[in-house]
Design a protein around this motif. Structure first.
Motif, PDB file in Angstrom:
ATOM      1  N   ASP A 207      19.118   1.250 -49.455  1.00 28.10           N
ATOM      2  CA  ASP A 207      18.371   2.177 -50.316  1.00 28.10           C
ATOM      3  C   ASP A 207      17.123   2.706 -49.614  1.00 28.10           C
ATOM      4  OD1 ASP A 207      17.818   3.659 -52.652  1.00 28.10           O
ATOM      5  OD2 ASP A 207      16.524   2.069 -53.417  1.00 28.10           O
ATOM      6  N   ALA A 208      17.289   3.088 -48.339  1.00 32.90           N
ATOM      7  CA  ALA A 208      16.143   3.541 -47.552  1.00 32.90           C
ATOM      8  C   ALA A 208      16.159   5.049 -47.319  1.00 32.90           C
ATOM      9  CB  ALA A 208      16.115   2.801 -46.217  1.00 32.90           C
ATOM     10  N   GLN A 209      16.812   5.789 -48.210  1.00 38.16           N
ATOM     11  CA  GLN A 209      16.790   7.237 -48.077  1.00 38.16           C
ATOM     12  C   GLN A 209      15.374   7.738 -48.323  1.00 38.16           C
ATOM     13  OE1 GLN A 209      19.304   9.195 -47.046  1.00 38.16           O
ATOM     14  NE2 GLN A 209      20.330   7.250 -46.689  1.00 38.16           N
ATOM     15  N   PRO A 210      14.919   8.683 -47.500  1.00 35.62           N
ATOM     16  CA  PRO A 210      13.550   9.179 -47.700  1.00 35.62           C
ATOM     17  C   PRO A 210      13.449  10.021 -48.967  1.00 35.62           C
ATOM     18  CG  PRO A 210      14.646  10.449 -45.995  1.00 35.62           C
ATOM     19  CD  PRO A 210      15.576   9.322 -46.365  1.00 35.62           C
ATOM     20  N   PRO A 211      12.287  10.037 -49.575  1.00 33.62           N
ATOM     21  CA  PRO A 211      12.078  10.934 -50.720  1.00 33.62           C
ATOM     22  C   PRO A 211      12.074  12.377 -50.229  1.00 33.62           C
ATOM     23  CG  PRO A 211      10.008   9.916 -50.065  1.00 33.62           C
ATOM     24  CD  PRO A 211      11.076   9.308 -49.216  1.00 33.62           C
TER      25      PRO A 211
ATOM     26  N   SER B  29       9.175  11.037 -45.742  1.00 26.69           N
ATOM     27  CA  SER B  29       9.870  12.308 -45.544  1.00 26.69           C
ATOM     28  C   SER B  29       9.064  13.102 -44.517  1.00 26.69           C
ATOM     29  CB  SER B  29       9.968  13.080 -46.855  1.00 26.69           C
ATOM     30  OG  SER B  29       8.729  13.670 -47.181  1.00 26.69           O
ATOM     31  N   THR B  30       9.632  14.179 -44.020  1.00 23.39           N
ATOM     32  CA  THR B  30       8.875  15.011 -43.084  1.00 23.39           C
ATOM     33  C   THR B  30       7.837  15.852 -43.815  1.00 23.39           C
ATOM     34  OG1 THR B  30      10.567  16.722 -43.208  1.00 23.39           O
ATOM     35  CG2 THR B  30      10.729  15.161 -41.370  1.00 23.39           C
ATOM     36  N   ASP B  31       7.995  15.995 -45.125  1.00 21.29           N
ATOM     37  CA  ASP B  31       7.082  16.803 -45.935  1.00 21.29           C
ATOM     38  C   ASP B  31       6.019  15.894 -46.553  1.00 21.29           C
ATOM     39  OD1 ASP B  31       5.838  18.726 -47.464  1.00 21.29           O
ATOM     40  OD2 ASP B  31       7.472  18.921 -48.909  1.00 21.29           O
ATOM     41  N   ILE B  32       5.002  15.580 -45.750  1.00 23.97           N
ATOM     42  CA  ILE B  32       3.923  14.716 -46.241  1.00 23.97           C
ATOM     43  C   ILE B  32       2.626  15.514 -46.316  1.00 23.97           C
ATOM     44  CG2 ILE B  32       4.921  12.577 -45.328  1.00 23.97           C
ATOM     45  CD1 ILE B  32       2.813  12.766 -43.064  1.00 23.97           C
TER      46      ILE B  32
ATOM     47  N   TRP C 292      -1.348  -4.754 -41.006  1.00 24.82           N
ATOM     48  CA  TRP C 292      -0.546  -4.717 -39.780  1.00 24.82           C
ATOM     49  C   TRP C 292       0.680  -3.906 -40.133  1.00 24.82           C
ATOM     50  CZ3 TRP C 292       4.482  -6.366 -38.819  1.00 24.82           C
ATOM     51  CH2 TRP C 292       4.876  -6.371 -37.473  1.00 24.82           C
ATOM     52  N   VAL C 293       1.003  -2.914 -39.296  1.00 26.68           N
ATOM     53  CA  VAL C 293       2.120  -2.036 -39.598  1.00 26.68           C
ATOM     54  C   VAL C 293       2.985  -1.858 -38.359  1.00 26.68           C
ATOM     55  CG1 VAL C 293       0.827   0.092 -39.124  1.00 26.68           C
ATOM     56  CG2 VAL C 293       2.765   0.171 -40.674  1.00 26.68           C
ATOM     57  N   ILE C 294       4.307  -1.814 -38.580  1.00 29.77           N
ATOM     58  CA  ILE C 294       5.254  -1.543 -37.504  1.00 29.77           C
ATOM     59  C   ILE C 294       6.150  -0.388 -37.946  1.00 29.77           C
ATOM     60  CG2 ILE C 294       6.857  -3.329 -38.330  1.00 29.77           C
ATOM     61  CD1 ILE C 294       7.694  -3.713 -35.356  1.00 29.77           C
ATOM     62  N   LEU C 295       6.392   0.526 -37.030  1.00 30.20           N
ATOM     63  CA  LEU C 295       7.320   1.623 -37.284  1.00 30.20           C
ATOM     64  C   LEU C 295       8.694   1.141 -36.842  1.00 30.20           C
ATOM     65  CD1 LEU C 295       7.626   4.552 -38.236  1.00 30.20           C
ATOM     66  CD2 LEU C 295       7.227   5.254 -35.865  1.00 30.20           C
ATOM     67  N   LEU C 296       9.599   0.979 -37.803  1.00 32.73           N
ATOM     68  CA  LEU C 296      10.927   0.434 -37.510  1.00 32.73           C
ATOM     69  C   LEU C 296      11.886   1.510 -37.009  1.00 32.73           C
ATOM     70  CD1 LEU C 296      11.247  -1.824 -40.664  1.00 32.73           C
ATOM     71  CD2 LEU C 296      10.655  -2.541 -38.334  1.00 32.73           C
ATOM     72  N   THR C 297      11.820   2.692 -37.612  1.00 34.98           N
ATOM     73  CA  THR C 297      12.676   3.802 -37.195  1.00 34.98           C
ATOM     74  C   THR C 297      11.856   5.077 -37.178  1.00 34.98           C
ATOM     75  OG1 THR C 297      13.398   4.389 -39.441  1.00 34.98           O
ATOM     76  CG2 THR C 297      14.734   2.760 -38.270  1.00 34.98           C
ATOM     77  N   GLY C 298      12.224   5.992 -36.294  1.00 35.07           N
ATOM     78  CA  GLY C 298      11.581   7.299 -36.267  1.00 35.07           C
ATOM     79  C   GLY C 298      10.363   7.345 -35.365  1.00 35.07           C
ATOM     80  N   GLU C 299       9.592   8.398 -35.564  1.00 35.98           N
ATOM     81  CA  GLU C 299       8.365   8.626 -34.819  1.00 35.98           C
ATOM     82  C   GLU C 299       7.280   9.065 -35.788  1.00 35.98           C
ATOM     83  OE1 GLU C 299       9.283  11.537 -31.839  1.00 35.98           O
ATOM     84  OE2 GLU C 299      10.559  10.163 -30.714  1.00 35.98           O
ATOM     85  N   ALA C 300       6.031   8.835 -35.401  1.00 36.47           N
ATOM     86  CA  ALA C 300       4.918   9.205 -36.277  1.00 36.47           C
ATOM     87  C   ALA C 300       3.676   9.493 -35.451  1.00 36.47           C
ATOM     88  CB  ALA C 300       4.627   8.081 -37.274  1.00 36.47           C
TER      89      ALA C 300
ATOM     90  N   THR D 160      -0.349  11.898 -40.006  1.00 37.12           N
ATOM     91  CA  THR D 160      -0.407  13.361 -39.936  1.00 37.12           C
ATOM     92  C   THR D 160       0.958  14.005 -39.766  1.00 37.12           C
ATOM     93  OG1 THR D 160      -0.855  13.271 -37.554  1.00 37.12           O
ATOM     94  CG2 THR D 160      -2.766  13.364 -39.039  1.00 37.12           C
ATOM     95  N   GLN D 161       1.917  13.255 -39.199  1.00 30.82           N
ATOM     96  CA  GLN D 161       3.253  13.806 -38.983  1.00 30.82           C
ATOM     97  C   GLN D 161       4.244  12.659 -38.814  1.00 30.82           C
ATOM     98  OE1 GLN D 161       3.510  16.169 -35.434  1.00 30.82           O
ATOM     99  NE2 GLN D 161       5.381  17.198 -36.087  1.00 30.82           N
ATOM    100  N   VAL D 162       5.442  12.817 -39.387  1.00 27.92           N
ATOM    101  CA  VAL D 162       6.490  11.810 -39.240  1.00 27.92           C
ATOM    102  C   VAL D 162       7.837  12.492 -39.083  1.00 27.92           C
ATOM    103  CG1 VAL D 162       5.363   9.935 -40.499  1.00 27.92           C
ATOM    104  CG2 VAL D 162       6.730  11.563 -41.741  1.00 27.92           C
ATOM    105  N   SER D 163       8.770  11.767 -38.467  1.00 26.16           N
ATOM    106  CA  SER D 163      10.140  12.265 -38.383  1.00 26.16           C
ATOM    107  C   SER D 163      10.866  11.906 -39.676  1.00 26.16           C
ATOM    108  CB  SER D 163      10.852  11.671 -37.173  1.00 26.16           C
ATOM    109  OG  SER D 163      10.922  10.260 -37.268  1.00 26.16           O
ATOM    110  N   ALA D 164      11.958  12.597 -39.939  1.00 28.79           N
ATOM    111  CA  ALA D 164      12.719  12.380 -41.171  1.00 28.79           C
ATOM    112  C   ALA D 164      13.183  10.934 -41.270  1.00 28.79           C
ATOM    113  CB  ALA D 164      13.919  13.316 -41.221  1.00 28.79           C
ATOM    114  N   GLY D 165      12.931  10.324 -42.405  1.00 28.18           N
ATOM    115  CA  GLY D 165      13.386   8.969 -42.661  1.00 28.18           C
ATOM    116  C   GLY D 165      12.666   7.888 -41.889  1.00 28.18           C
TER     117      GLY D 165
END
Length: 103
Positions: free
Chosen positions: A9-13, A36-39, A51-59, A87-92
């Motif tokens: 259930d990790a679909q982006p809003p 979502s890419t629309d932030i 503490w934060v880790i980016l598991l998938t994508g880019e930011a 300021t910017q993220v990839s989809a999902g």
């Protein structure tokens, strides 16, 4: 024991980010964030350490006035009261955040 999958259930809003609390124990909160890419960039100045880790994508973030680029697997520690903005993220893009609240 209840086993769950972090990516279920990790679909982006369609817009913004979704924050799902996974564990809350004592002064620690662990959450999954799906972007979502629309932030709308929003500055956070939190009372707790994070503490934060980016598991998938880019930011891309602004952390205390410094640009920060993250790719999957990158993590960072944000001490309490550190201004930070996504300021910017990839989809999902999927994050895991651990908030450590003061006692």
């Amino acid at each position: 024991m209840h086993i769950r999958n972090l990516f279920a259930d990790a679909q982006p809003p369609s817009t913004g980010e979704r924050f799902d609390t996974l564990v809350q124990q004592g002064n620690v909160v662990i959450e999954r964030i799906v972007s979502s890419t629309d932030i709308t960039p929003t500055e956070y100045i939190q009372e707790q350490d994070e503490w934060v880790i980016l598991l998938t994508g880019e930011a891309r973030l602004d952390v205390a006035g410094e640009p920060v680029s993250l790719k999957a697997g990158d993590h960072l520690f944000l001490p309490a009261h550190t201004p930070h903005t996504v300021t910017q993220v990839s989809a999902g893009a999927t994050w895991l955040a651990v908030h450590i609240h003061p006692r």
